[in-house]
Design an enzyme around this catalytic site. Structure first.
Site, short mmCIF file in Angstrom:
data_model
loop_
_atom_site.label_atom_id
_atom_site.label_comp_id
_atom_site.label_asym_id
_atom_site.label_seq_id
_atom_site.Cartn_x
_atom_site.Cartn_y
_atom_site.Cartn_z
N GLU A 24 0.77 -1.21 -0.07
CA GLU A 24 0.07 -0.01 -0.12
C GLU A 24 0.90 1.13 0.06
OE1 GLU A 24 -2.70 -0.33 3.12
OE2 GLU A 24 -3.76 -1.99 2.18
N HIS A 74 -8.04 1.91 1.56
CA HIS A 74 -7.87 1.43 3.00
C HIS A 74 -8.52 2.49 3.67
CE1 HIS A 74 -5.27 -1.00 5.80
NE2 HIS A 74 -6.36 -0.65 6.55
#
Length: 313
Positions: A261, A279
């Site tokens: 990420e 997220h």
């Protein structure tokens, strides 16, 4: 002068900072680099992080005065728990604060995926009227398999019941009381995968869950299954998911988490039948305020030697 110094590295809502400042000196270093963290950690009594900051063994070793690390949220996979335990540094989190936000996101992604809402919106903004092409599916009477039946998984089950979904669950800690309370049926993982129309993942990332949804598991699923992951990146084998999407085994996937990420413009992220969010499971005003309040009070309790509600280590 305040008795303690508390370092906050990933930001905290003002209500939490206010609680901390009443009892300690607060160093608000939102976005601090890994190198600067190593320099600043030596003189602090407590460290509060979110998911960005990596609390490595090196960081913990440099924290010669460190007594407690707090995670404003649930997941602690960015904290070296073994090293913390060895150094007798407490680790606490705020596990209840984001439950509702994450459960609601799971339902939102499920609905958006089922009705192709992102595609419909993008088409309208480009002057296209795709009414006849956008034939989705209903949640009504579909079977939802929930993998991981803790606070968030059970909250998703409660919301799924409102859509008249049949709920299956898989969790080693499930009890008969849980099944009765949430009107779900517990099954072994392979059986749940074989029976589910929708699958929602709510497990932590650890050695037993990393890559748990792999090629072998995809092969067990119904053709046309739809998958939601708002838990942790790495739980799903992303290459295997991409192959399952290409083959049609998986009709669509909605992902809030990724093995790396941010993931960049990968084939999975750019796939037309994948709905992606960055997220944001815990990203609501209410959840962030609860997390700030909870972690601030828990950190001060740890420093005062009081009983803890959410001690991880």
């Amino acid at each position: 002068m305040a008795a303690w110094k508390i370092l906050v590295t990933d930001g905290l809502e003002e209500n939490g900072l206010k609680i901390l400042r009443e009892a300690a000196e607060v160093l608000d270093r939102n976005g601090i680099s890994a190198d600067d963290l190593l320099k600043e950690i030596s003189g602090v009594d407590a460290l509060i992080v979110r998911g960005r900051t990596k609390v490595t063994a090196q960081v913990l070793a440099a924290g010669t005065q460190l007594k407690v690390v707090g995670r404003a949220g649930v997941g602690v996979d960015n904290i070296d728990l073994k090293a913390a335990r060895e150094r007798k540094i407490m680790v606490v989190n705020s596990p209840y604060a984001t439950t509702i936000a994450v459960a609601e996101l799971a339902m939102a992604l499920m609905l958006a995926m089922a009705r192709e809402i992102p595609r419909a919106d993008a088409a309208m903004k480009n002057g296209k009227w795709l009414k006849k092409e956008l034939e989705g599916v209903e949640l009504y009477r579909k079977t939802l398999g929930i993998i991981g039946f803790g606070r968030i998984g059970s909250s998703v089950a409660r919301r799924a019941e409102a859509f008249d979904m049949k709920v299956l669950c898989c969790d080693p800690k499930i009890t008969e009381d849980n099944q009765s309370l949430y009107d779900c049926r517990a099954l072994p993982l392979d059986e749940l995968l074989a029976e589910s129309d929708f699958i929602s993942l709510h497990v932590p990332l650890n050695n037993s869950t990393r890559g748990m949804i792999n090629r072998e598991k995809f092969a067990l699923m119904k053709n046309g299954v739809r998958i939601v992951d708002v838990s942790r990146g790495g739980v799903i084998d992303e290459q295997a998911l991409l192959e399952a999407l290409e083959s049609g085994k998986v009709a669509a996937a909605a992902l809030d988490v990724f093995s790396i990420e941010p993931p960049g413009q990968t084939a999975l992220v750019c796939h037309p039948r994948v709905l992606c969010t960055p997220h944001i499971g815990a990203q609501t005003v209410e959840a962030q305020q609860r997390a700030a309040d909870d972690i601030a009070t828990e950190i001060l309790a740890a420093l005062r030697g009081e009983e803890l509600r959410w001690r991880v280590v």
